[in-house]
Design a protein around this motif. Structure first.
Motif, PDB file in Angstrom:
ATOM      1  N   LEU A 220     -40.833 -11.460  -5.951  1.00  0.00           N
ATOM      2  CA  LEU A 220     -39.896 -10.961  -6.958  1.00  0.00           C
ATOM      3  C   LEU A 220     -39.082  -9.785  -6.419  1.00  0.00           C
TER       4      LEU A 220
ATOM      5  N   GLU B 169     -33.688 -13.904 -13.659  1.00  0.00           N
ATOM      6  CA  GLU B 169     -34.953 -14.500 -13.219  1.00  0.00           C
ATOM      7  C   GLU B 169     -35.998 -13.429 -12.933  1.00  0.00           C
TER       8      GLU B 169
ATOM      9  N   THR C  12     -40.752  -3.576 -12.892  1.00  0.00           N
ATOM     10  CA  THR C  12     -39.943  -4.115 -13.977  1.00  0.00           C
ATOM     11  C   THR C  12     -38.789  -3.178 -14.285  1.00  0.00           C
TER      12      THR C  12
ATOM     13  N   ALA D 141     -39.418 -12.557 -15.142  1.00  0.00           N
ATOM     14  CA  ALA D 141     -40.716 -12.772 -14.488  1.00  0.00           C
ATOM     15  C   ALA D 141     -41.530 -11.489 -14.418  1.00  0.00           C
ATOM     16  N   THR D 142     -40.900 -10.380 -14.056  1.00  0.00           N
ATOM     17  CA  THR D 142     -41.676  -9.137 -13.937  1.00  0.00           C
ATOM     18  C   THR D 142     -42.120  -8.640 -15.309  1.00  0.00           C
TER      19      THR D 142
ATOM     20  N   GLU E 227     -42.947 -10.553 -17.779  1.00  0.00           N
ATOM     21  CA  GLU E 227     -44.063 -11.423 -18.135  1.00  0.00           C
ATOM     22  C   GLU E 227     -45.319 -11.102 -17.323  1.00  0.00           C
ATOM     23  N   ILE E 228     -45.153 -10.911 -16.029  1.00  0.00           N
ATOM     24  CA  ILE E 228     -46.302 -10.752 -15.135  1.00  0.00           C
ATOM     25  C   ILE E 228     -46.830  -9.316 -15.113  1.00  0.00           C
TER      26      ILE E 228
ATOM     27  N   ARG F 225     -43.954 -16.249  -7.930  1.00  0.00           N
ATOM     28  CA  ARG F 225     -44.055 -15.204  -8.943  1.00  0.00           C
ATOM     29  C   ARG F 225     -44.882 -14.004  -8.455  1.00  0.00           C
TER      30      ARG F 225
END
Length: 123
Positions: free
Chosen positions: A8, A33, A49, A37-38, A40-41, A3
């Protein structure tokens, strides 16, 4: 790790590779995916993102999923206008991709509005 932003970005590059060679199913899985993930992170408005979301919107367009593409490009464009402004080259590129979606949808009103905005941005 799996992650980390660099990881990513690599997954995104693979999604673009599969999209460009026409393997839309594999590309979609990878984009889903990396975008999840981006978000969220890094958050919804982080440049990475937005870049990944742009790629996914382009996939939707290539697949012929014009409504999905339109909605995602509109989301990205609104965020880019807020974060980096309408004049930024990355914002202008997103505007041009959204314009292509509007054209393919036959939405002449939106085509005309966005073309006018693009003309004013480029002056």
């Amino acid at each position: 790790g799996d992650r980390h932003p660099d990881t990513l970005n690599s997954i995104n590059a693979m999604a673009v590779f599969f999209r460009d060679k026409g393997d839309y199913l594999e590309s979609r899985c990878l984009f889903e995916e990396v975008v999840a993930a981006t978000r969220e992170i890094l958050g919804d408005h982080h440049p990475n993102t937005l870049h990944h979301m742009n790629g996914m919107a382009r996939l939707f367009h290539k697949e012929g999923n014009l409504e999905e593409s339109r909605l995602l490009f509109q989301e990205v464009l609104a965020a880019k206008r807020e974060v980096i402004g309408s004049q930024h080259p990355h914002t202008v590129v997103t505007m041009k991709w959204l314009l292509e979606v509007y054209r393919d949808m036959g939405d002449e009103d939106e085509v005309n509005k966005l073309e006018a905005e693009l003309r004013s941005v480029s002056q």
